[in-house]
Design an enzyme around this catalytic site. Structure first.
Site, PDB file in Angstrom:
ATOM      1  CD  GLU A 162      -2.941   5.543   6.601  1.00 58.69           C
ATOM      2  OE1 GLU A 162      -2.926   5.565   5.356  1.00 58.69           O
ATOM      3  OE2 GLU A 162      -2.020   5.055   7.282  1.00 58.69           O
ATOM      4  CD  GLU A 183      -3.322  -2.202   7.414  1.00 56.51           C
ATOM      5  OE1 GLU A 183      -2.270  -2.466   6.830  1.00 56.51           O
ATOM      6  OE2 GLU A 183      -3.927  -1.131   7.270  1.00 56.51           O
ATOM      7  CE  LYS A 196      -0.182   3.267   4.767  1.00 56.47           C
ATOM      8  NZ  LYS A 196      -0.054   3.400   6.218  1.00 56.47           N
ATOM      9  CG  ASN A 243      -1.745   1.229   1.367  1.00 52.15           C
ATOM     10  OD1 ASN A 243      -1.787   2.055   0.453  1.00 52.15           O
ATOM     11  ND2 ASN A 243      -2.425   1.372   2.492  1.00 52.15           N
ATOM     12  CG  HIS A 268      -5.840   1.955   5.185  1.00 46.04           C
ATOM     13  ND1 HIS A 268      -5.384   2.908   6.061  1.00 46.04           N
ATOM     14  CD2 HIS A 268      -4.836   1.059   5.035  1.00 46.04           C
ATOM     15  CE1 HIS A 268      -4.140   2.593   6.423  1.00 46.04           C
ATOM     16  NE2 HIS A 268      -3.789   1.482   5.813  1.00 46.04           N
ATOM     17  CB  SER A 306       5.367  -1.367  12.071  1.00 51.48           C
ATOM     18  OG  SER A 306       4.929  -0.041  12.350  1.00 51.48           O
ATOM     19  N   GLY A 346       2.614   2.631  10.826  1.00 53.43           N
ATOM     20  CA  GLY A 346       3.560   3.734  10.663  1.00 53.43           C
ATOM     21  C   GLY A 346       4.257   4.139  11.951  1.00 53.43           C
TER      22      GLY A 346
END
Ligand code: 13P
Length: 254
Positions: A97, A165, A12, A10, A95, A211, A171
């Site tokens: 985000e 996730e 992003k 991904n 996701h 991560s 991250g």
């Protein structure tokens, strides 16, 4: 039937179209050679067309990072399922985000999953708890609620992949441990079994995300419920991503 492992990158909101083409150029030959793992690149929308041409005839698959659920019409700025279906096999939906920065709810994600399936796109449905939810002991409730909410009313989600996730691991350099992720993913598999039966759940591929690097992929891949990874930052470095894919092939074969 063993499940075919799946590693997706991904990207992003990283890489311009020219940078994206260059990055694929760095990975293409070596990624293409790895057998026994499905390899999916998920670049930004604006690079999908160029990358689709680059990977034609290879074993590499393409995915988008988001999608709207309507087929077409007056939805300025949105991208529809049939647009993606010409280029991609996969689409990441829900996701964290998207949930946190853009207010996506399970109800909206559910509509997107339905639309992806209707147009032959395989959804990579993301679920995961926040740090506060984790610390409050609500992980199972949150994650199973997301799975049920996002799959509500869907008769048979053929081609579905679920990515677990944990938001606190994204991250941050603070990945979950293999056993910790595996336990939640086993619960996700049980939830899917309640919805679609044991055989479907046993065929369902579940990825870990958060991560993941070449240094820790082994810890995840050796777990029985972990069928691959959804890789963020490390998927932007060609050597790192290739290493993750190669280790996955070796470990799952062994
Ligand atoms: P990182 O691998 O950068 O933590 O991102 C994980 C992720 O969100 C993949 O979708």
């Amino acid at each position: 039937m063993p499940r075919l492992p799946i590693i997706a990158g991904n990207w992003k909101m990283n890489t311009t179209p020219h940078q994206a083409v260059a990055l694929v150029g760095e990975m293409l030959a070596e990624l293409d050679e790895v057998r026994g793992v499905e390899k999916v690149l998920c670049p930004p929308f604006v690079s999908l067309g160029a990358i689709e041409r680059l990977i034609q005839g290879t074993s590499i698959k393409l995915g988008a990072q988001n999608m709207y659920f309507e087929e077409k019409g007056a939805y300025t700025g949105e991208v529809s399922p049939p647009m993606l279906a010409e280029l991609c096999q996969y689409v990441i939906l829900g996701h964290s985000e998207r949930r946190h920065h853009f207010g996506e709810t399970d109800e909206l994600i559910n509509q997107k999953v339905k639309a992806a399936l209707a147009f032959g796109l395989n959804p990579i449905l993301c679920v995961g708890e926040t740090l506060a939810e984790n610390e409050a002991g609500r992980t199972v409730e949150v994650v199973t609620g997301q799975v049920r909410g996002c799959l509500a009313g869907i008769e048979w989600p053929q081609g579905l992949v679920i990515a677990y996730e944990p938001v606190w691991a994204i991250g941050t350099g603070r990945a979950a441990s293999g056993p910790q992720a595996n336990a939640i993913m086993g619960i996700i598999r049980d939830t899917v079994a309640q919805l679609y039966g044991q055989a479907f759940a046993e065929g369902l591929r579940i990825q870990y995300g958060g991560s993941v690097t070449s240094a820790n992929i082994g810890e995840f891949i050796e777990q029985p419920h972990i069928d691959g990874a959804l890789v963020g930052g490390a998927s932007l470095q060609a050597a790192e991503f290739i290493d993750i894919v190669r280790q996955t092939a070796t470990l799952k074969r062994g």
